[in-house]
Write a protein that holds these residues in place. Sequence first.
Motif, short mmCIF file in Angstrom:
data_model
loop_
_atom_site.label_atom_id
_atom_site.label_comp_id
_atom_site.label_asym_id
_atom_site.label_seq_id
_atom_site.Cartn_x
_atom_site.Cartn_y
_atom_site.Cartn_z
N SER A 97 0.81 -1.22 0.00
CA SER A 97 0.00 0.00 0.00
C SER A 97 0.85 1.27 0.00
O SER A 97 0.36 2.35 -0.33
CB SER A 97 -0.94 0.00 1.21
OG SER A 97 -0.22 -0.23 2.39
N PHE A 98 2.13 1.15 0.38
CA PHE A 98 3.04 2.30 0.37
C PHE A 98 4.09 2.14 -0.73
O PHE A 98 5.26 2.44 -0.54
CB PHE A 98 3.71 2.45 1.74
CG PHE A 98 2.80 2.99 2.80
CD1 PHE A 98 2.80 4.34 3.12
CD2 PHE A 98 1.93 2.16 3.48
CE1 PHE A 98 1.95 4.85 4.09
CE2 PHE A 98 1.08 2.65 4.46
CZ PHE A 98 1.08 4.00 4.77
N PHE A 99 3.65 1.68 -1.89
CA PHE A 99 4.57 1.36 -2.98
C PHE A 99 5.39 2.56 -3.45
O PHE A 99 6.49 2.40 -3.98
CB PHE A 99 3.79 0.76 -4.16
CG PHE A 99 2.84 1.73 -4.82
CD1 PHE A 99 3.24 2.50 -5.89
CD2 PHE A 99 1.53 1.87 -4.36
CE1 PHE A 99 2.37 3.39 -6.50
CE2 PHE A 99 0.65 2.77 -4.96
CZ PHE A 99 1.07 3.54 -6.03
N SER A 100 4.88 3.77 -3.27
CA SER A 100 5.57 4.95 -3.78
C SER A 100 6.49 5.60 -2.75
O SER A 100 7.12 6.61 -3.02
CB SER A 100 4.56 5.99 -4.27
OG SER A 100 3.85 6.53 -3.18
N ILE A 101 6.56 5.01 -1.53
CA ILE A 101 7.32 5.61 -0.44
C ILE A 101 8.58 4.80 -0.15
O ILE A 101 8.54 3.58 -0.03
CB ILE A 101 6.46 5.69 0.84
CG1 ILE A 101 5.23 6.56 0.61
CG2 ILE A 101 7.28 6.21 2.02
CD1 ILE A 101 5.54 8.02 0.34
N LYS A 102 9.69 5.49 -0.03
CA LYS A 102 10.94 4.87 0.44
C LYS A 102 11.08 5.19 1.93
O LYS A 102 11.35 6.33 2.31
CB LYS A 102 12.14 5.42 -0.33
CG LYS A 102 13.48 4.88 0.17
CD LYS A 102 14.64 5.60 -0.51
CE LYS A 102 15.96 5.12 0.05
NZ LYS A 102 17.11 5.86 -0.51
N PRO A 103 10.91 4.19 2.81
CA PRO A 103 11.00 4.45 4.24
C PRO A 103 12.37 4.06 4.80
O PRO A 103 12.96 3.06 4.41
CB PRO A 103 9.92 3.52 4.81
CG PRO A 103 9.93 2.35 3.88
CD PRO A 103 10.40 2.84 2.52
N TYR A 104 12.90 4.86 5.71
CA TYR A 104 14.16 4.49 6.36
C TYR A 104 14.31 5.25 7.67
O TYR A 104 13.57 6.21 7.95
CB TYR A 104 15.36 4.74 5.45
CG TYR A 104 15.54 6.16 4.95
CD1 TYR A 104 16.35 7.06 5.63
CD2 TYR A 104 14.91 6.59 3.77
CE1 TYR A 104 16.54 8.36 5.16
CE2 TYR A 104 15.09 7.88 3.29
CZ TYR A 104 15.91 8.76 4.00
OH TYR A 104 16.08 10.05 3.54
N LEU A 105 15.25 4.80 8.47
CA LEU A 105 15.54 5.43 9.75
C LEU A 105 16.86 6.18 9.63
O LEU A 105 17.84 5.64 9.13
CB LEU A 105 15.63 4.38 10.86
CG LEU A 105 14.37 3.56 11.12
CD1 LEU A 105 14.66 2.45 12.11
CD2 LEU A 105 13.25 4.46 11.64
N HIS A 106 16.87 7.39 10.11
CA HIS A 106 18.07 8.22 10.07
C HIS A 106 18.49 8.52 11.50
O HIS A 106 17.68 8.99 12.31
CB HIS A 106 17.78 9.53 9.32
CG HIS A 106 18.91 10.50 9.35
ND1 HIS A 106 20.08 10.31 8.65
CD2 HIS A 106 19.04 11.69 10.01
CE1 HIS A 106 20.88 11.34 8.87
NE2 HIS A 106 20.28 12.18 9.70
#
Length: 469
Positions: A97-106
């Motif tokens: 459902s979040f195919f367009s989002i690149k998620p990461y932790l900084h």
Amino acid sequence: MKTTPIESINEVYEKQLAYKSVLKQSLAEDRIKLLKKLLRSIENNSEQIKQALFLDFRKSPIETDITEIFAASFEIKEIIKNLAKWMRNQKVSKPLSFFSIKPYLHYEPKGNSVIITPWNYPFQLPISHLASSIAAGNTVILKLSEYSPHVNEVIASILKEIFKEEHVFVVNGAKEETTHLLSLKFDHIHFTGSSEVGKIVMAAASKNLSDITLELGGKSPVFIDKNVNVKQVVKNIIWAKFVNAGQTCIAPDYLIVDKQIQNEIEHTFKEELVRAFGENPKDSPDFARIINDKQFDRLVEGLNDARAIGAHLIAGGISDSKERYISPTVIRNVSQQNKLMQEEIFGPILPIIYVEQINEGLNLVNSKEKPLALYIFSKDANYIKHVIRNTTAGGTCVNDAMVHILHPNLPFGGVNNSGIGQSLGWYGFKSFSHERAIAEARFMPMSKFFWFPYTDKTKSVLKWLRKVM
């Protein structure tokens, strides 16, 4: 050492507020370079460190090497080896459902930190926690205990050669200086000490909504099953309990032993204590002293009160106020109303409680505050599982004691009354860092699907999301 003037604290505090934005931009190699300098300086000053520990509470050079110098150096080496990896953005998985989002932790520095340290491991603890904060990219005000002046002098000398005061600053003093520090606004407060003082620190932190790590203590119990190798277990406990004269936050505080092995375990304690420290432990070069008169008087009072109301001495029980010496002491039949069973002992006195059923021991442990550590000695996997499932503790060792604090991949910390938050290794770096969530739109913003005005198309998108989530 001289007490640090309040004016100097305020001056450096302002400098560090300005400097934290500079440190935020520092790279892994910048921080590693400083940590390598710190490591070299520890190696170069090892003899001065040993001498200082001996002067503060007659700690043997070998014990200082093991519990202070090696422990701190090992921590710094682990940080140096892993810091570049820790500082990288950490990928997290993404649902369809979040195919367009690149998620990461900084991971970014929290900012300005204060580290308030105790006297019992006056070199290892300040240096290890300092290294974590430096690795995370923070400024540090390091408040050292007033009860270890000789070690403080060595630490201050080492750090002054490596760090600018706007980066790292050592504060010497007592209650007044600590209280003043806690009145200032820090992005992170790291405190190691008693639960009583921990509550004061937490209350002060709440006024500025500062992040906080509390390393406290508590009565760390030891469960001993009837099927163990008694000699091996007793030797293990003697080391863990009487290293640093019992002045260790994760030292075994009391034993819960199956009554079937009472005679064997008491005989073995008497025998192995002589092997470890000789007929007169006072003459042993390996046995430390109590840090000050206040702690000595507290321990002797607790022991005398316990014996006066029926406790039976198995070994030790000898004290000398001039030397602040208390012999390695093992005792049984201690009343639950006695201070030795109400408060963390933090000294070389070890009560034994015998039980016929394991649940007697579990009920006793669970009637007290959650401990910082809990130890289990057994060859029975079901016994071990039963104790773990029916207790709570900050950390646990099975068939060993205290070594979990050295494991590079395990967090160290308490739970509720024994502490809040975690320290050391990766967990120490995380404690001094802000774990920032980043959601980067790569193809199109998610909000496009929910733009005004809401229509049947919006309902269809929502229906699809419910299916795939």
